[in-house]
Design a protein around this motif. Structure first.
Motif, PDB file in Angstrom:
ATOM      1  N   GLN A   1      12.549 -18.669  -9.101  1.00  0.00           N
ATOM      2  CA  GLN A   1      12.525 -17.326  -9.674  1.00  0.00           C
ATOM      3  C   GLN A   1      12.253 -16.279  -8.594  1.00  0.00           C
ATOM      4  O   GLN A   1      11.957 -16.590  -7.437  1.00  0.00           O
ATOM      5  N   GLN A   2      12.352 -15.024  -9.013  1.00  0.00           N
ATOM      6  CA  GLN A   2      12.100 -13.895  -8.130  1.00  0.00           C
ATOM      7  C   GLN A   2      10.894 -13.121  -8.664  1.00  0.00           C
ATOM      8  O   GLN A   2      10.624 -13.119  -9.873  1.00  0.00           O
ATOM      9  N   VAL A   3      10.158 -12.483  -7.760  1.00  0.00           N
ATOM     10  CA  VAL A   3       8.979 -11.733  -8.195  1.00  0.00           C
ATOM     11  C   VAL A   3       8.898 -10.405  -7.437  1.00  0.00           C
ATOM     12  O   VAL A   3       9.329 -10.309  -6.273  1.00  0.00           O
ATOM     13  N   THR A   4       8.385  -9.391  -8.119  1.00  0.00           N
ATOM     14  CA  THR A   4       8.136  -8.083  -7.497  1.00  0.00           C
ATOM     15  C   THR A   4       6.689  -7.701  -7.697  1.00  0.00           C
ATOM     16  O   THR A   4       6.200  -7.684  -8.837  1.00  0.00           O
TER      17      THR A   4
ATOM     18  N   LEU B   1       6.675  -5.485  -2.854  1.00  0.00           N
ATOM     19  CA  LEU B   1       6.969  -6.720  -2.140  1.00  0.00           C
ATOM     20  C   LEU B   1       7.825  -7.558  -3.074  1.00  0.00           C
ATOM     21  O   LEU B   1       7.433  -7.804  -4.217  1.00  0.00           O
ATOM     22  N   ASN B   2       8.988  -7.975  -2.615  1.00  0.00           N
ATOM     23  CA  ASN B   2       9.876  -8.819  -3.388  1.00  0.00           C
ATOM     24  C   ASN B   2       9.985 -10.187  -2.730  1.00  0.00           C
ATOM     25  O   ASN B   2      10.151 -10.274  -1.499  1.00  0.00           O
ATOM     26  N   VAL B   3       9.895 -11.219  -3.535  1.00  0.00           N
ATOM     27  CA  VAL B   3      10.071 -12.569  -3.025  1.00  0.00           C
ATOM     28  C   VAL B   3      11.137 -13.251  -3.873  1.00  0.00           C
ATOM     29  O   VAL B   3      10.985 -13.363  -5.098  1.00  0.00           O
ATOM     30  N   ASN B   4      12.207 -13.679  -3.222  1.00  0.00           N
ATOM     31  CA  ASN B   4      13.281 -14.391  -3.916  1.00  0.00           C
ATOM     32  C   ASN B   4      13.134 -15.896  -3.753  1.00  0.00           C
ATOM     33  O   ASN B   4      12.445 -16.376  -2.844  1.00  0.00           O
ATOM     34  N   ALA B   5      13.799 -16.622  -4.645  1.00  0.00           N
ATOM     35  CA  ALA B   5      13.855 -18.091  -4.555  1.00  0.00           C
ATOM     36  C   ALA B   5      12.468 -18.666  -4.312  1.00  0.00           C
ATOM     37  O   ALA B   5      12.224 -19.360  -3.311  1.00  0.00           O
ATOM     38  N   LEU B   6      11.549 -18.395  -5.213  1.00  0.00           N
ATOM     39  CA  LEU B   6      10.157 -18.800  -5.045  1.00  0.00           C
ATOM     40  C   LEU B   6      10.013 -20.297  -4.806  1.00  0.00           C
ATOM     41  O   LEU B   6      10.708 -21.123  -5.423  1.00  0.00           O
ATOM     42  N   GLU B   7       9.096 -20.618  -3.905  1.00  0.00           N
ATOM     43  CA  GLU B   7       8.743 -22.005  -3.600  1.00  0.00           C
ATOM     44  C   GLU B   7       7.279 -22.231  -3.971  1.00  0.00           C
ATOM     45  O   GLU B   7       6.497 -21.272  -4.067  1.00  0.00           O
ATOM     46  N   LEU B   8       6.933 -23.498  -4.149  1.00  0.00           N
ATOM     47  CA  LEU B   8       5.550 -23.831  -4.522  1.00  0.00           C
ATOM     48  C   LEU B   8       4.553 -23.273  -3.506  1.00  0.00           C
ATOM     49  O   LEU B   8       3.479 -22.799  -3.886  1.00  0.00           O
ATOM     50  N   ASP B   9       4.910 -23.313  -2.232  1.00  0.00           N
ATOM     51  CA  ASP B   9       4.017 -22.845  -1.162  1.00  0.00           C
ATOM     52  C   ASP B   9       3.828 -21.334  -1.161  1.00  0.00           C
ATOM     53  O   ASP B   9       3.010 -20.818  -0.404  1.00  0.00           O
ATOM     54  N   ASP B  10       4.587 -20.631  -1.990  1.00  0.00           N
ATOM     55  CA  ASP B  10       4.396 -19.178  -2.086  1.00  0.00           C
ATOM     56  C   ASP B  10       3.187 -18.826  -2.947  1.00  0.00           C
ATOM     57  O   ASP B  10       2.791 -17.658  -3.012  1.00  0.00           O
ATOM     58  N   SER B  11       2.604 -19.825  -3.589  1.00  0.00           N
ATOM     59  CA  SER B  11       1.396 -19.587  -4.380  1.00  0.00           C
ATOM     60  C   SER B  11       0.285 -19.111  -3.452  1.00  0.00           C
ATOM     61  O   SER B  11      -0.088 -19.808  -2.500  1.00  0.00           O
ATOM     62  N   ALA B  12      -0.231 -17.924  -3.735  1.00  0.00           N
ATOM     63  CA  ALA B  12      -1.230 -17.325  -2.846  1.00  0.00           C
ATOM     64  C   ALA B  12      -1.707 -16.013  -3.458  1.00  0.00           C
ATOM     65  O   ALA B  12      -1.216 -15.567  -4.490  1.00  0.00           O
ATOM     66  N   LEU B  13      -2.667 -15.405  -2.758  1.00  0.00           N
ATOM     67  CA  LEU B  13      -3.102 -14.045  -3.081  1.00  0.00           C
ATOM     68  C   LEU B  13      -2.312 -13.102  -2.173  1.00  0.00           C
ATOM     69  O   LEU B  13      -2.316 -13.269  -0.951  1.00  0.00           O
ATOM     70  N   TYR B  14      -1.628 -12.146  -2.761  1.00  0.00           N
ATOM     71  CA  TYR B  14      -0.846 -11.187  -1.980  1.00  0.00           C
ATOM     72  C   TYR B  14      -1.612  -9.870  -1.929  1.00  0.00           C
ATOM     73  O   TYR B  14      -1.908  -9.267  -2.951  1.00  0.00           O
ATOM     74  N   LEU B  15      -1.897  -9.460  -0.713  1.00  0.00           N
ATOM     75  CA  LEU B  15      -2.726  -8.288  -0.479  1.00  0.00           C
ATOM     76  C   LEU B  15      -1.901  -7.156   0.108  1.00  0.00           C
ATOM     77  O   LEU B  15      -1.052  -7.360   0.967  1.00  0.00           O
ATOM     78  N   CYS B  16      -2.205  -5.987  -0.360  1.00  0.00           N
ATOM     79  CA  CYS B  16      -1.601  -4.770   0.161  1.00  0.00           C
ATOM     80  C   CYS B  16      -2.710  -3.975   0.853  1.00  0.00           C
ATOM     81  O   CYS B  16      -3.841  -3.942   0.372  1.00  0.00           O
ATOM     82  N   ALA B  17      -2.387  -3.382   1.971  1.00  0.00           N
ATOM     83  CA  ALA B  17      -3.360  -2.554   2.683  1.00  0.00           C
ATOM     84  C   ALA B  17      -2.703  -1.244   3.078  1.00  0.00           C
ATOM     85  O   ALA B  17      -1.552  -1.229   3.526  1.00  0.00           O
ATOM     86  N   SER B  18      -3.425  -0.150   2.907  1.00  0.00           N
ATOM     87  CA  SER B  18      -2.870   1.135   3.326  1.00  0.00           C
ATOM     88  C   SER B  18      -3.665   1.691   4.497  1.00  0.00           C
ATOM     89  O   SER B  18      -4.838   1.364   4.686  1.00  0.00           O
ATOM     90  N   SER B  19      -3.003   2.503   5.283  1.00  0.00           N
ATOM     91  CA  SER B  19      -3.639   3.075   6.466  1.00  0.00           C
ATOM     92  C   SER B  19      -2.880   4.312   6.895  1.00  0.00           C
ATOM     93  O   SER B  19      -1.791   4.606   6.396  1.00  0.00           O
ATOM     94  N   SER B  20      -3.479   5.004   7.854  1.00  0.00           N
ATOM     95  CA  SER B  20      -2.791   6.100   8.526  1.00  0.00           C
ATOM     96  C   SER B  20      -2.509   5.646   9.950  1.00  0.00           C
ATOM     97  O   SER B  20      -3.177   4.734  10.448  1.00  0.00           O
ATOM     98  N   PRO B  21      -1.538   6.243  10.621  1.00  0.00           N
ATOM     99  CA  PRO B  21      -1.297   5.872  12.015  1.00  0.00           C
ATOM    100  C   PRO B  21      -2.560   6.060  12.857  1.00  0.00           C
ATOM    101  O   PRO B  21      -3.450   6.824  12.488  1.00  0.00           O
ATOM    102  N   ARG B  22      -2.606   5.378  13.956  1.00  0.00           N
ATOM    103  CA  ARG B  22      -3.792   5.414  14.812  1.00  0.00           C
ATOM    104  C   ARG B  22      -4.214   6.852  15.091  1.00  0.00           C
ATOM    105  O   ARG B  22      -3.413   7.708  15.420  1.00  0.00           O
TER     106      ARG B  22
END
Lengths: 113, 116
Positions: free
Chosen positions: B17-20, B76-97
């Motif tokens: 499957q695919q996930v967003t 974040l889009n992930v196509n053709a999901l695999e078992l190893d894709d099981s995880a915590l997906y983290l997003c981080a925001s920042s400003s340029p240095r």
């Protein structure tokens, strides 16, 4: 290759004692380092950072030390409290490498009351 | 709280499957980075977006793709999901240095993905 490693996977301390969490890095080009705290079920929380042109930086109850000679980073937590119990990660990055933070595996800090 | 939000909080998918996954960055931040964190491991960098353009990419296959929108939110889009894709997906925001060379990334709570 690049890597950030932690010397100890777990650390248990008594409430009120000071804690020291260590981290080794291998990329001498890294110029910015960050310590994060991650509680169960949450995202990493920024604690303190340090640039490579510094060797010490202090925050509230926390101090980060950087030794570039031996590529070593440490986080000191003063008067450790039960709320400090979490997994601590150090992360490194290099300017102009696309914002990539390289994380270590983490050290789990457990504070005994 | 960092002001970075992610949705959904949890997700269960099956192989193929695919996930967003979605992320809203902290106010004032124009850069979003995505990380994958397997159980018991540190986060691994997937890619970063700055002003709607990919600014850097880690060692992840092309089936991991992303977008950043004019309001600096991201997907974040992930196509053709695999078992190893099981995880915590983290997003981080920042400003340029900044002028002191600091580019602190602030993380959201993550989306836990389970692939069966």
């Amino acid at each position: 290759g690049e890597s950030v490693g932690l010397h100890l996977p777990t650390l248990s301390v008594q409430e009120g004692d000071n804690s020291i969490i260590n981290c080794a890095y291998s990329n001498s080009a890294s110029d910015y380092f960050i310590w994060y705290k991650q509680e169960s079920g949450k995202g990493p929380q920024f604690i303190i950072d340090i640039r490579s042109n510094m060797d010490k930086r202090q925050g509230q109850r926390v101090t980060v030390l950087l030794n570039k000679t031996v590529k070593h980073l440490s986080l000191q937590i003063a008067a450790t409290q039960p709320g400090d119990s979490a997994v601590y990660f150090c992360a490194e990055t290099v300017y102009n490498q696309g914002g990539k933070l390289i994380f270590g595996q983490g050290t789990e800090l457990s504070v005994k009351p | 709280e960092t002001g970075v939000t992610q949705s959904p909080t949890h997700l269960i998918k099956t192989r193929g499957q695919q996930v967003t996954l979605r992320c809203s960055s902290q106010s004032g931040h124009n850069t979003v980075s995505w990380y994958q964190q397997a159980l018991g491991q540190g986060p691994q960098f997937i890619f970063q977006y700055y002003r709607e353009e990919e600014n850097g990419r880690g060692n992840f296959p092309p089936r991991f793709s992303g977008l950043q929108f004019p309001n600096y939110s991201s997907e974040l889009n992930v196509n053709a999901l695999e078992l190893d894709d099981s995880a915590l997906y983290l997003c981080a925001s920042s400003s340029p240095r900044d002028g002191e060379g600091r580019e602190t990334q602030y993380f959201g709570p993550g989306t836990r993905l389970l692939v069966l």
